[in-house]
Each structure stands twice: as structure tokens, then as C-alpha cells.
Design an enzyme around this catalytic site. Structure first.
Site, mmCIF file in Angstrom:
data_model
loop_
_atom_site.group_PDB
_atom_site.id
_atom_site.type_symbol
_atom_site.label_atom_id
_atom_site.label_comp_id
_atom_site.label_asym_id
_atom_site.label_seq_id
_atom_site.Cartn_x
_atom_site.Cartn_y
_atom_site.Cartn_z
ATOM 1 N N LYS A 173 0.868 -1.173 0.000
ATOM 2 C CA LYS A 173 0.000 0.000 0.000
ATOM 3 C C LYS A 173 0.910 1.230 0.000
ATOM 4 O O LYS A 173 1.437 1.635 1.029
ATOM 5 C CB LYS A 173 -0.920 0.025 1.224
ATOM 6 C CG LYS A 173 -2.060 1.012 1.010
ATOM 7 C CD LYS A 173 -2.378 1.873 2.198
ATOM 8 C CE LYS A 173 -1.370 2.876 2.585
ATOM 9 N NZ LYS A 173 -1.213 4.048 1.705
ATOM 10 N N ALA A 175 2.091 5.296 -0.577
ATOM 11 C CA ALA A 175 1.512 6.573 -0.143
ATOM 12 C C ALA A 175 0.631 7.139 -1.254
ATOM 13 O O ALA A 175 0.926 6.990 -2.441
ATOM 14 C CB ALA A 175 2.624 7.553 0.201
ATOM 15 N N SER A 228 5.751 7.796 9.500
ATOM 16 C CA SER A 228 5.921 8.598 10.703
ATOM 17 C C SER A 228 5.748 7.758 11.971
ATOM 18 O O SER A 228 5.058 6.731 11.969
ATOM 19 C CB SER A 228 4.903 9.735 10.697
ATOM 20 O OG SER A 228 3.603 9.195 10.682
ATOM 21 N N GLU A 249 9.842 1.143 10.422
ATOM 22 C CA GLU A 249 10.888 2.147 10.136
ATOM 23 C C GLU A 249 10.221 3.505 10.286
ATOM 24 O O GLU A 249 9.422 3.907 9.440
ATOM 25 C CB GLU A 249 11.413 1.966 8.708
ATOM 26 C CG GLU A 249 12.131 0.649 8.460
ATOM 27 C CD GLU A 249 13.515 0.606 9.087
ATOM 28 O OE1 GLU A 249 14.006 1.658 9.553
ATOM 29 O OE2 GLU A 249 14.096 -0.483 9.134
ATOM 30 N N CYS A 283 14.129 10.397 6.275
ATOM 31 C CA CYS A 283 14.099 10.066 7.697
ATOM 32 C C CYS A 283 15.485 10.187 8.305
ATOM 33 O O CYS A 283 15.631 10.419 9.494
ATOM 34 C CB CYS A 283 13.568 8.653 7.871
ATOM 35 S SG CYS A 283 14.434 7.483 6.842
ATOM 36 N N GLU A 366 11.008 16.680 13.764
ATOM 37 C CA GLU A 366 11.581 16.259 12.491
ATOM 38 C C GLU A 366 11.208 17.353 11.486
ATOM 39 O O GLU A 366 10.028 17.530 11.176
ATOM 40 C CB GLU A 366 10.963 14.909 12.112
ATOM 41 C CG GLU A 366 11.614 14.255 10.934
ATOM 42 C CD GLU A 366 11.022 12.871 10.632
ATOM 43 O OE1 GLU A 366 9.824 12.642 10.900
ATOM 44 O OE2 GLU A 366 11.764 12.023 10.107
HETATM 45 P P1 NAD Z 1 2.980 8.798 7.100
HETATM 46 O O1 NAD Z 1 3.174 8.079 8.373
HETATM 47 O O2 NAD Z 1 2.013 9.903 7.070
HETATM 48 O O3 NAD Z 1 2.535 7.779 5.955
HETATM 49 C C1 NAD Z 1 3.228 6.591 5.692
HETATM 50 C C2 NAD Z 1 2.284 5.596 5.058
HETATM 51 O O4 NAD Z 1 1.236 5.285 5.967
HETATM 52 C C3 NAD Z 1 1.588 6.118 3.796
HETATM 53 O O5 NAD Z 1 1.417 5.029 2.919
HETATM 54 C C4 NAD Z 1 0.251 6.583 4.323
HETATM 55 O O6 NAD Z 1 -0.749 6.575 3.335
HETATM 56 C C5 NAD Z 1 -0.033 5.534 5.378
HETATM 57 N N1 NAD Z 1 -0.945 5.950 6.436
HETATM 58 C C6 NAD Z 1 -1.179 7.198 6.909
HETATM 59 N N2 NAD Z 1 -2.078 7.143 7.915
HETATM 60 C C7 NAD Z 1 -2.424 5.848 8.083
HETATM 61 C C8 NAD Z 1 -3.298 5.150 8.971
HETATM 62 N N3 NAD Z 1 -4.004 5.770 9.897
HETATM 63 N N4 NAD Z 1 -3.381 3.823 8.854
HETATM 64 C C9 NAD Z 1 -2.655 3.160 7.937
HETATM 65 N N5 NAD Z 1 -1.822 3.753 7.083
HETATM 66 C C10 NAD Z 1 -1.688 5.083 7.136
HETATM 67 O O7 NAD Z 1 4.436 9.256 6.651
HETATM 68 P P2 NAD Z 1 4.824 10.086 5.343
HETATM 69 O O8 NAD Z 1 4.451 11.510 5.580
HETATM 70 O O9 NAD Z 1 4.362 9.410 4.111
HETATM 71 O O10 NAD Z 1 6.403 9.912 5.382
HETATM 72 C C11 NAD Z 1 7.219 10.686 6.154
HETATM 73 C C12 NAD Z 1 7.614 9.962 7.422
HETATM 74 O O11 NAD Z 1 8.201 8.702 7.122
HETATM 75 C C13 NAD Z 1 8.668 10.706 8.199
HETATM 76 O O12 NAD Z 1 8.372 10.689 9.570
HETATM 77 C C14 NAD Z 1 9.935 9.917 7.929
HETATM 78 O O13 NAD Z 1 10.913 10.049 8.907
HETATM 79 C C15 NAD Z 1 9.419 8.541 7.832
HETATM 80 N N6 NAD Z 1 10.344 7.695 7.099
HETATM 81 C C16 NAD Z 1 11.057 6.755 7.780
HETATM 82 C C17 NAD Z 1 11.964 5.964 7.109
HETATM 83 C C18 NAD Z 1 12.773 4.940 7.837
HETATM 84 O O14 NAD Z 1 13.326 4.081 7.193
HETATM 85 N N7 NAD Z 1 12.881 4.976 9.163
HETATM 86 C C19 NAD Z 1 12.129 6.102 5.732
HETATM 87 C C20 NAD Z 1 11.387 7.074 5.055
HETATM 88 C C21 NAD Z 1 10.485 7.843 5.761
#
Ligand code: NAD
Length: 462
Positions: A173, A175, A228, A249, A283, A366
Site C-alpha cells: 500500500k 503513499a 511517521s 521504520e 528520515c 523532524e
Molecule cells: P505517514 O506516516 O504519514 O505515511 C506513511 C504511510 O502510511 C503512507 O502510505 C500513508 O498513506 C499511510 N498511512 C497514513 N495514515 C495511516 C493510517 N491511519 N493507517 C494506515 N496507514 C496510514 O508518513 P509520510 O508523511 O508518508 O512519510 C514521512 C515519514 O516517514 C517521516 O516521519 C519519515 O521520517 C518517515 N520515514 C522513515 C523511514 C525509515 O526508514 N525509518 C524512511 C522514510 C520515511
């Protein structure tokens, strides 16, 4: 022609509801495509397809699984230019960053093509001598993979590669902001010979209910999430109901420590990579610069000069407003950037803030944008204490010419990854991941494969 439907059971499929949603180009706000908008019915259809394909895929010879992944590496590499264009269009990162992402993403297929044939076990003798302990590793089962928009290709392949190598089938799934790249990855895998149902992609208009429905389906055994910390915590609670194995992650807040004895040319070069890759929307992005007092002014002036007039495109208007709020709400001297540009799209200038006080709010969050707050410190202990003062623990950067100090500090930093005199930690062969609220588990390397394998043992004697 980029696919825009869902990919379920080896077929491109419109959403059950018939709904579609637009994908926007963050550089100018224009619509570049519309994609099928899945809901829970589509998510569960994908789980069913993954479940139906699971037994045969687990029984497929490791060499065959590896060769399919190797073909996916070749196909992805051949299509690097086109995929980079797609990433630029839906994510907004620079073309150079997009091309490096495609290369990095493809490497996960190559690395895991080699790991597929290295799934081992062992045979132990019980201390009392009577029985044997035969340890084997088996695919954990159907895996739900949830990925963010900031690395739309690499976050998908970093999960699909090890899952397929281990013998798991998956539902990805992606983004909502960046679904097109994920659909092309599925297309490549199908062309490489992945059987129907082994890889499924469901774009969801509302992620929460779709992911929740999948995690509550007893056919799902694994969740691998990148995103996140906030959403990660929600999904850990969702996964708890079915006791699903989780690899998470999550967000970071990386310190970038420069000691007075550092090679400043190298530190500036590393800072540019650690701060600016993907416009600071990584991240692992350097979030807080701690520079020893003796070189703090010189470092700040040189970083500001290197970043002057650079601009990056952020993913959305709200992301840009958040970053600008941190800049204007933070204290510190603005040495570069800091002004909201005019015009369409979500551009933001590279910004350097000097003499930021240790308690400034910008150091706690962040940033996820091209903003470098610089804080002075004196002495090793103070640097370590400031760096560790965060609930996050993903990546940290250290610059010093004293190797013993670099290793000593690296050992004491509460982070999953430490870059010593380097601006980049990511490597498909390395165990990538965080401690504290930055996550659970590792991706990449042999460690990444183990996340998709379950340990079983047979007690026997002869
Ligand atoms: P996000 O948490 O908003 O979304 C991540 C994924 O989760 C997306 O596919 C989104 O559609 C989905 N999602 C959102 N709300 C949800 C819910 N309630 N239930 C299920 N799925 C849901 O994060 P983002 O804004 O897409 O990405 C940025 C974040 O990702 C930052 O915090 C960054 O640090 C982190 N990140 C971490 C790593 C790592 O390897 N540690 C790598 C890349 C990004």
C-alpha cells in the site's frame, strides 16, 4: 504508459468502487494522472490473492526466486530514466536525487536476489546430549507493506526484495501522494516473472480503514511499515489484535556533530548530502547541527555559502507551511533562505540558522525540509548528551579526524546508525533501522531478510 489501476492477482484492476483520485505534481500543483482509489474490498481482495499464491511461492526454489529478483534489478536499471521522471513528477525531488533513488531501489532487488539462496538454519545438540535441535527458517507468510512518499521506489523495493527472497507474498500500500512509482515497480516485477498474486499493489484513498482491514484478516502474518512515528504507533496497536509480526521504520531527528578537529571540507560536503537529499525530506536527514565552538562560525558561514539560492520542492502546501512555521518560530540568526517564495507549487529555499539555542523547538521536531539549525557545543560529553536528548534514534553523523574518538562517540550515541565522516548511511547491504521511537527491526543486509522469516525448530533424537 504508466499503469494507474490497482494490481491484484496479476491483473490491472479498477477499484471495486470505480473511484479514481488525482496525483499532483508538487512543483506546480498540476494533475499528472488519476489512479484507482481502492477501499477495504480491494485491500481484502489483494490479501486473498496473496494468500492463494503463498504456498506455491514459498515452495518455489530459492534460486528461481533469486533469478526473478535479478531480472527485476536489470529491468529497473534499464528503465531508470523513465522511473526517475515519474518520481520527479509525483514527488518533486531533483532529477539527480530521483536517479540515485532508482539506482538505490534497484540494488535491493540485486542484493536480495543473492540473499534468496542464503537462507540457513542449524543443528544443535541439547546440553544434556540426548536430543537434537534442528533449526530452520520459513517464510512468515502474507505481508502487508505500507510505504511513504519520500522514497517512492526505494521504500517499496527495500521491503518487496527481502519478502520475495524469503518466500513471502505481499500487498503493497503505497503513499497516496506517490502511487505511480509503486505501480511501475509492480509492472517490472510481473515482467521479471513474479507469478500472479505474489505481489499486489493497492492504492487507498483512505489508508486507515484499508490497512486496518488487512491487519485484522487472519490470512495476514506480517506488517512492514515505513512512515511517521505517529502512524507507526497506530499500526502497532492495530497489529496487536492479531499478534502480527511488525517491522517498523519510523521518524528520525538526526544530530550532525562536527568536532573542532574535523576536516571541514568533508564536513560541509557531508552536510550537503545529509541535509539536502530529497530536499531534506528523508528520515535520515540531518536535523540538528552541533558544531564545536572553535569552528562553529566558520562552519555556519561556509554551509550558508554552499546553500545560498538553492531551492527544493516540498511534497505539499501544508508541509511547506509547517517547515516555514518552524523557521519563523525558531530562534537563531538566518544566514541563508528563510523566505517563502512566490509562485505556484511548494518550493522552499535552503535555510541556515546559526546560534540556535539548545532549547529551540526546531531541534525537537523532524523538520522534513531544507533547513539547517546550528547549535554550538564544547567537549565530547556535551555533544553526546545533546545528541541523545530525543525520543528518536534513527541516524547520527559524526565528523572528527580522531578515529578513536569517532568510534567512542559512535558507540555512545543512542541511534541505530552512525555515519562517521560520511554524509550517507543508506546501503542495501547494511542493516538500516532505528532504536527508541524510530522503529523496530532492520531493513537491508541479511538482517532485512530475517524480518520475513520465522524460526522453527524440530526436536528430535536419533
Ligand atoms: P505517514 O506516516 O504519514 O505515511 C506513511 C504511510 O502510511 C503512507 O502510505 C500513508 O498513506 C499511510 N498511512 C497514513 N495514515 C495511516 C493510517 N491511519 N493507517 C494506515 N496507514 C496510514 O508518513 P509520510 O508523511 O508518508 O512519510 C514521512 C515519514 O516517514 C517521516 O516521519 C519519515 O521520517 C518517515 N520515514 C522513515 C523511514 C525509515 O526508514 N525509518 C524512511 C522514510 C520515511
Amino acid at each position: 504508459m504508466t499503469p494507474t489501476d490497482l494490481f491484484i492477482a496479476g491483473r490491472w484492476t479498477p477499484a471495486a468502487s470505480g473511484r479514481r483520485i488525482p496525483v499532483l505534481n508538487p512543483a506546480d500543483g498540476t494533475e499528472i494522472a488519476s489512479v484507482a482509489a481502492g477501499d477495504t474490498a480491494d485491500g481484502l481482495a489483494a490479501v486473498a490473492a496473496a494468500h492463494d499464491a503463498a504456498r506455491d511461492w514459498a515452495a518455489t526454489a530459492p534460486r528461481t526466486r533469486g533469478e526473478i529478483l535479478r531480472r527485476a534489478f536489470t529491468l529497473m536499471t534499464e528503465r531508470a530514466d523513465e522511473i526517475a521522471d515519474l518520481i520527479v513528477a509525483e514527488n518533486g525531488k531533483s532529477r539527480a536525487d530521483a536517479l540515485s533513488e532508482v539506482a538505490y531501489a534497484a540494488e535491493f532487488f540485486r542484493w536480495y536476489s543473492e540473499e534468496a539462496v542464503r537462507i540457513d538454519g542449524d543443528l544443535r545438540t541439547a546440553p544434556a546430549g540426548g536430543n537434537k535441535i534442528l533449526v530452520m527458517r520459513q517464510p512468515v507468510g502474507v505481508a502487508v507493506l505500507v510505504t511513504p512518499w519520500n522514497f517512492p521506489a526505494a521504500m517499496a523495493t527495500r521491503k518487496i526484495g527481502p519478502a520475495l527472497a524469503a518466500g513471502c507474498t505481499v500487498v503493497l500500500k503505497p503513499a497516496l501522494e506517490t502511487p505511480l512509482t509503486a505501480l511501475v515497480v509492480a509492472e517490472i516485477l510481473a515482467e521479471a516473472g513474479v507469478p500472479a498474486g505474489v505481489v499486489n499493489v493497492v492504492v487507498a484513498e483512505r489508508s486507515g480503514p484499508v490497512v486496518s482491514a488487512m491487519l485484522h484478516d487472519p490470512r495476514v502474518a506480517k506488517l512492514s511499515f515505513t512512515g511517521s512515528t505517529e502512524v507507526g504507533a497506530i499500526l502497532l496497536r492495530e497489529a496487536a489484535d492479531g499478534i502480527i509480526s511488525c517491522s517498523m521504520e519510523l521518524g528520525g531527528n538526526a544530530p550532525f556533530i562536527v568536532f573542532a578537529d574535523a576536516d571541514l571540507d568533508a564536513a560541509i560536503e557531508g552536510a550537503l548530502i545529509a541535509k539536502m537529499r530529497g530536499g531534506g525530506q528523508a528520515c535520515t536527514a540531518a536535523n540538528r547541527f552541533y558544531v564545536e565552538s572553535a569552528v562553529a562560525d566558520e562552519f555556519a558561514t561556509r554551509l550558508a555559502a554552499a546553500l545560498k539560492d538553492q531551492e527544493t520542492v516540498l511534497i505539499s502546501g501544508s508541509a511547506r507551511d509547517r517547515v516555514h512555521g518552524l523557521v519563523t518560530g525558531g530562534t537563531g540568526k538566518v544566514l541563508a533562505g528563510g523566505q517563502l517564495p512566490d509562485g505556484p507549487g511548494f518550493a522552499y529555499p535552503a535555510t541556515v540558522l546559526a546560534d540556535v539555542p539548545a532549547e529551540a523547538p526546531i531541534l525537537r521536531e523532524e523538520i522534513f525540509g531544507p533547513v539547517a539549525p546550528i547549535v554550538r557545543f564544547d567537549g565530547e560529553a556535551a555533544a553526546i548528551e545533546a545528541a541523545n536528548d530525543t525520543p528518536h534514534g534513527l541516524a547520527a553523523y559524526v565528523y572528527t579526524r580522531d578515529l578513536a574518538r569517532g568510534l567512542r562517540v559512535g558507540e555512545r550515541l543512542d541511534f541505530g546508525m552512525v555515519a562517521l565522516n560520511r554524509g550517507l548511511v543508506s546501503d542495501p547491504a547494511a542493516p538500516f533501522g532505528g532504536v527508541k521511537q524510530s522503529g523496530v527491526g532492520r531493513e537491508g543486509g541479511h538482517d532485512g531478510l530475517l524480518e520475513f522469516l520465522e524460526t522453527k525448530y524440530i526436536a528430535t533424537s536419533w
